[in-house]
Design an enzyme around this catalytic site. Structure first.
Site, PDB file in Angstrom:
ATOM      1  N   HIS A  79       0.816  -1.216   0.000  1.00 56.07           N
ATOM      2  CA  HIS A  79       0.000   0.000   0.000  1.00 56.07           C
ATOM      3  C   HIS A  79       0.847   1.262   0.000  1.00 56.07           C
ATOM      4  CE1 HIS A  79       1.065   0.740   4.188  1.00 56.07           C
ATOM      5  NE2 HIS A  79       0.888  -0.569   4.382  1.00 56.07           N
TER       6      HIS A  79
ATOM      7  N   GLU B 178      -2.381  -7.152   7.301  1.00 60.00           N
ATOM      8  CA  GLU B 178      -1.019  -7.141   7.832  1.00 60.00           C
ATOM      9  C   GLU B 178      -0.888  -8.135   8.990  1.00 60.00           C
ATOM     10  OE1 GLU B 178       2.018  -7.121   7.563  1.00 60.00           O
ATOM     11  OE2 GLU B 178       2.591  -4.992   7.449  1.00 60.00           O
TER      12      GLU B 178
END
Length: 216
Positions: free
Chosen positions: A8, A82
């Protein structure tokens, strides 16, 4: 098939050095949005016919420019999130960051039974990431973009892909991209590992602490 694993864009947590891994997570900075736009331009023409993101806000924001340009609707997969920081969530002090990174470093070196304090083991992480990648590939796309996270991408690729130079502790900056060829059944081969923003090195913020972007 070809799999693009894109980290990201920059978030406010990357700038402050906080371990932001819980839902929904902080949003992209202005630079992060520029990185996302540049990544979309770089990936245009790559033949991507599927886009997948995690449940954390920053991945959807990063994928949006390419999704808008291509007309593709990203699918959301919780398994792509994550690695949980557990007891270290939103901490930025040296002891907490070291505890988080040293646990992941142990996973990269093969100690997958080690548990993140208050979080998951390496084995549990790989299981849920494997399941998410299998879901992405189930639609048999020719090329899929997966927008995910620094520690997650690096750990999964280290254990699930082969290549002439296995990455292990290699860094992955915001909108850095790892490209793989293969499939979940036969395995994956690393085609390229671009640690800097794929839209150009000018978009790299080397002043940000970003604990999950540098070498582990």
């Amino acid at each position: 098939m070809r799999l693009f694993l894109l980290r990201h864009g920059q978030t406010h947590a990357n700038v402050s050095g906080a371990l932001d891994t819980a839902h929904p997570g902080l949003e992209l900075t202005d630079l992060g949005r520029q990185q996302a736009q540049a990544a979309a331009r770089e990936l245009d023409g790559a033949g991507i016919d599927a886009i997948a993101v995690s449940t954390l806000t920053r991945t959807s924001q990063t994928a949006r420019p390419l999704a808008d340009a291509s007309g593709l609707t990203p699918t959301v997969h919780d398994g792509l999130r994550e690695i949980s920081a557990g007891a270290f969530e939103m901490c930025s002090d040296e002891v907490s960051v070291h505890g988080f990174l040293s646990t992941i470093g142990a996973w990269l070196d093969g100690d997958l039974d080690r548990e993140m304090p208050g979080g998951e083991t390496g084995t549990a992480f790989l299981r849920r990431y494997d399941e998410a990648i299998a879901e992405v590939c189930a639609g048999t796309p020719a090329a899929a973009l997966v927008v995910s996270h620094g520690a997650a991408i690096r750990t999964w690729v280290t254990h699930r892909a082969t290549g002439e130079h296995p990455p292990v502790h290699e860094g992955l900056h915001n909108t850095g991209c790892v490209t793989l060829d293969g499939n979940p059944e036969d395995g994956w081969v690393i085609v390229s590992w671009r640690r800097e923003p794929i839209g150009g090195a000018r978009l790299d913020d080397l002043t940000a602490p970003d604990p999950t972007g540098d070498e582990l």
